[in-house]
Design a protein around this motif. Structure first.
Motif, short mmCIF file in Angstrom:
data_model
loop_
_atom_site.label_atom_id
_atom_site.label_comp_id
_atom_site.label_asym_id
_atom_site.label_seq_id
_atom_site.Cartn_x
_atom_site.Cartn_y
_atom_site.Cartn_z
N ARG A 139 -0.28 -20.85 -3.25
CA ARG A 139 1.03 -20.92 -2.60
C ARG A 139 1.34 -22.25 -1.95
NH1 ARG A 139 2.31 -15.86 1.16
NH2 ARG A 139 4.46 -16.49 0.70
N PHE A 140 0.29 -22.97 -1.51
CA PHE A 140 0.54 -24.16 -0.69
C PHE A 140 -0.35 -25.33 -1.07
CE2 PHE A 140 1.08 -20.38 2.13
CZ PHE A 140 2.46 -20.41 2.18
N PHE A 141 0.18 -26.52 -0.86
CA PHE A 141 -0.61 -27.75 -0.96
C PHE A 141 -1.39 -27.92 0.35
CE2 PHE A 141 3.14 -28.69 -3.68
CZ PHE A 141 2.48 -28.86 -4.89
N SER A 142 -2.53 -28.61 0.28
CA SER A 142 -3.35 -28.84 1.46
C SER A 142 -4.06 -30.18 1.35
CB SER A 142 -4.38 -27.71 1.64
OG SER A 142 -5.37 -28.07 2.58
N TYR A 143 -3.79 -31.05 2.29
CA TYR A 143 -4.46 -32.35 2.32
C TYR A 143 -5.97 -32.17 2.52
CZ TYR A 143 -6.30 -36.61 4.44
OH TYR A 143 -7.07 -37.68 4.75
N ARG A 144 -6.35 -31.30 3.44
CA ARG A 144 -7.77 -31.13 3.73
C ARG A 144 -8.51 -30.52 2.55
NH1 ARG A 144 -11.10 -29.77 9.12
NH2 ARG A 144 -9.92 -31.61 9.74
N ARG A 145 -7.90 -29.57 1.88
CA ARG A 145 -8.54 -28.96 0.71
C ARG A 145 -8.74 -30.00 -0.39
NH1 ARG A 145 -4.95 -24.97 -0.46
NH2 ARG A 145 -3.95 -26.25 -2.05
N ALA A 146 -7.71 -30.82 -0.63
CA ALA A 146 -7.82 -31.87 -1.64
C ALA A 146 -8.91 -32.87 -1.27
CB ALA A 146 -6.47 -32.58 -1.81
N THR A 147 -9.00 -33.20 0.02
CA THR A 147 -10.02 -34.14 0.49
C THR A 147 -11.42 -33.56 0.29
OG1 THR A 147 -8.49 -35.07 2.11
CG2 THR A 147 -10.84 -35.45 2.48
N TYR A 150 -2.68 -35.48 -3.42
CA TYR A 150 -2.33 -34.10 -3.06
C TYR A 150 -0.81 -33.97 -3.01
CZ TYR A 150 -1.69 -36.31 1.49
OH TYR A 150 -1.26 -37.13 2.50
N GLY A 151 -0.33 -32.75 -3.21
CA GLY A 151 1.10 -32.48 -3.14
C GLY A 151 1.54 -32.18 -1.71
N ARG A 152 2.83 -32.19 -1.52
CA ARG A 152 3.41 -31.86 -0.22
C ARG A 152 4.49 -30.80 -0.41
NH1 ARG A 152 0.97 -36.94 -1.41
NH2 ARG A 152 1.05 -38.34 0.38
N GLN A 153 4.64 -29.92 0.58
CA GLN A 153 5.71 -28.94 0.56
C GLN A 153 6.76 -29.29 1.61
OE1 GLN A 153 2.52 -26.65 0.47
NE2 GLN A 153 1.89 -27.29 2.50
N ILE A 154 7.89 -28.62 1.52
CA ILE A 154 9.00 -28.97 2.41
C ILE A 154 9.53 -27.74 3.15
CG2 ILE A 154 10.84 -28.64 0.66
CD1 ILE A 154 12.11 -31.26 1.80
N ALA A 155 9.97 -27.96 4.36
CA ALA A 155 10.69 -26.97 5.15
C ALA A 155 12.09 -27.53 5.40
CB ALA A 155 9.97 -26.70 6.47
N LEU A 159 18.26 -30.63 7.11
CA LEU A 159 17.12 -31.39 7.62
C LEU A 159 15.84 -30.89 6.97
CD1 LEU A 159 18.04 -31.27 11.43
CD2 LEU A 159 18.83 -32.91 9.69
N GLY A 160 14.99 -31.82 6.55
CA GLY A 160 13.75 -31.45 5.89
C GLY A 160 12.55 -32.13 6.51
N ILE A 161 11.43 -31.41 6.51
CA ILE A 161 10.15 -31.92 6.98
C ILE A 161 9.12 -31.65 5.89
CG2 ILE A 161 8.27 -31.50 8.61
CD1 ILE A 161 10.51 -33.15 9.81
N VAL A 162 8.31 -32.65 5.58
CA VAL A 162 7.31 -32.54 4.51
C VAL A 162 5.93 -32.38 5.14
CG1 VAL A 162 6.24 -33.79 2.60
CG2 VAL A 162 8.72 -33.85 2.90
N THR A 163 5.14 -31.43 4.63
CA THR A 163 3.82 -31.18 5.20
C THR A 163 2.79 -30.86 4.11
OG1 THR A 163 4.28 -28.82 5.48
CG2 THR A 163 4.78 -30.25 7.35
N ALA A 164 1.50 -30.95 4.51
CA ALA A 164 0.41 -30.55 3.63
C ALA A 164 -0.79 -30.13 4.47
CB ALA A 164 0.03 -31.68 2.69
N ASP A 165 -0.55 -29.42 5.54
CA ASP A 165 -1.48 -28.81 6.51
C ASP A 165 -0.89 -28.86 7.91
OD1 ASP A 165 -3.55 -27.91 4.86
OD2 ASP A 165 -4.70 -29.76 5.07
#
Length: 255
Positions: free
Chosen positions: A229-237, A244-249, A102-108
């Motif tokens: 280390r991480f993508f961030s929607y708010r930082r990109a905004t 912006y990129g997304r990471q996965i868990a 199972l995977g979840i995609v996030t960017a903050d």
């Protein structure tokens, strides 16, 4: 492609799982690294390669399933791959099938991975502020329980997400939480006029504990502040970047 970074939680020891950031991967430009966002404007071949690399690092041989995330409180139980590859519109998945990951995609937003090892049940939840307030983690625990998990046996880890120091919100945002429960005031620190800093990670941990989860690990990793280390929607905004990129868990059962 360089080696991907896999961050693991002590509370989920023995369970195939990992929070992946941006290190490694085949993407370039603003997506440089392990961008797994199929909804981004990145080259989709690179995204597919990145997803395969992430899965191989966590649960090789499994079939990776991710929902079409909509910031809802909804959780779906999956026991076989999605029919015709059509992803359910939801923000959490649970399973008892060792052939699935199972995977979840996030960017903050906060990725939450859960497991009851004894029952052989795992879950993954995407907890942005809206889903967290709506009860996405509660729904995930309920769905795991329906598969045979015992809630006070469930272990949960909250992965990299935007930290309170980086998460400024306005007064209306704060009011939503305090109207839901006056005790939620503790998750806000006063900021500049008519603004506050919100502790998303702390709030998600609180909701898990309130749902009866006893073993909770908060990783304390700020997606906004850790650009390498991480993508961030708010930082990109804030930077006015076009995308912006997304990471996965990812979590699965031993196979």
């Amino acid at each position: 492609m360089s080696a991907v970074e896999v961050i693991r939680a002590d509370v989920l020891a023995g369970v195939p799982h990992g929070f992946l950031g941006r290190r490694g991967g085949a993407s370039g430009g603003v997506f440089a690294g392990l961008n797994v966002g199929a909804g981004s404007s990145d080259d989709q071949a690179a995204v597919a390669e990145n997803r395969m690399a992430a899965l191989a690092a966590v649960r090789p041989g499994a079939t990776l399933l991710t929902p079409y995330q909509i910031h809802s409180p909804d959780c779906v139980t999956v026991r076989v791959p999605f029919a015709n590859g059509v992803r359910p519109h939801a923000d959490a998945l649970v399973t008892d099938n060792p052939a699935l990951a199972l995977g979840i995609v996030t960017a903050d937003c906060a990725p939450v991975l859960l497991a009851d090892v004894e029952a052989g049940v795992v879950g993954a939840a995407h907890a942005g502020w809206k889903g967290a307030l709506g009860g996405v983690t509660d729904a995930t625990v309920d769905a795991m329980e329906a598969l045979g998990a015992v809630r006070d046996r469930i272990a949960a880890a909250i992965g990299p997400c935007i930290a309170r120091a980086s998460y400024e919100v306005d007064a209306a945002f704060r009011l939503r939480f305090e109207e839901a429960d006056p005790a939620n005031e503790r998750f806000f620190a006063d900021g500049r006029a008519e603004h506050a800093q919100f502790d998303l990670e702390g709030y998600v941990a609180h909701r898990l504990a309130k749902a009866g989860v006893r073993r909770i690990e908060a990783m304390g990793l700020d997606t906004y502040a850790n650009e390498d280390r991480f993508f961030s929607y708010r930082r990109a905004t804030h930077r006015g970047e076009p995308d912006y990129g997304r990471q996965i868990a990812i979590i699965g059962l031993p196979g």
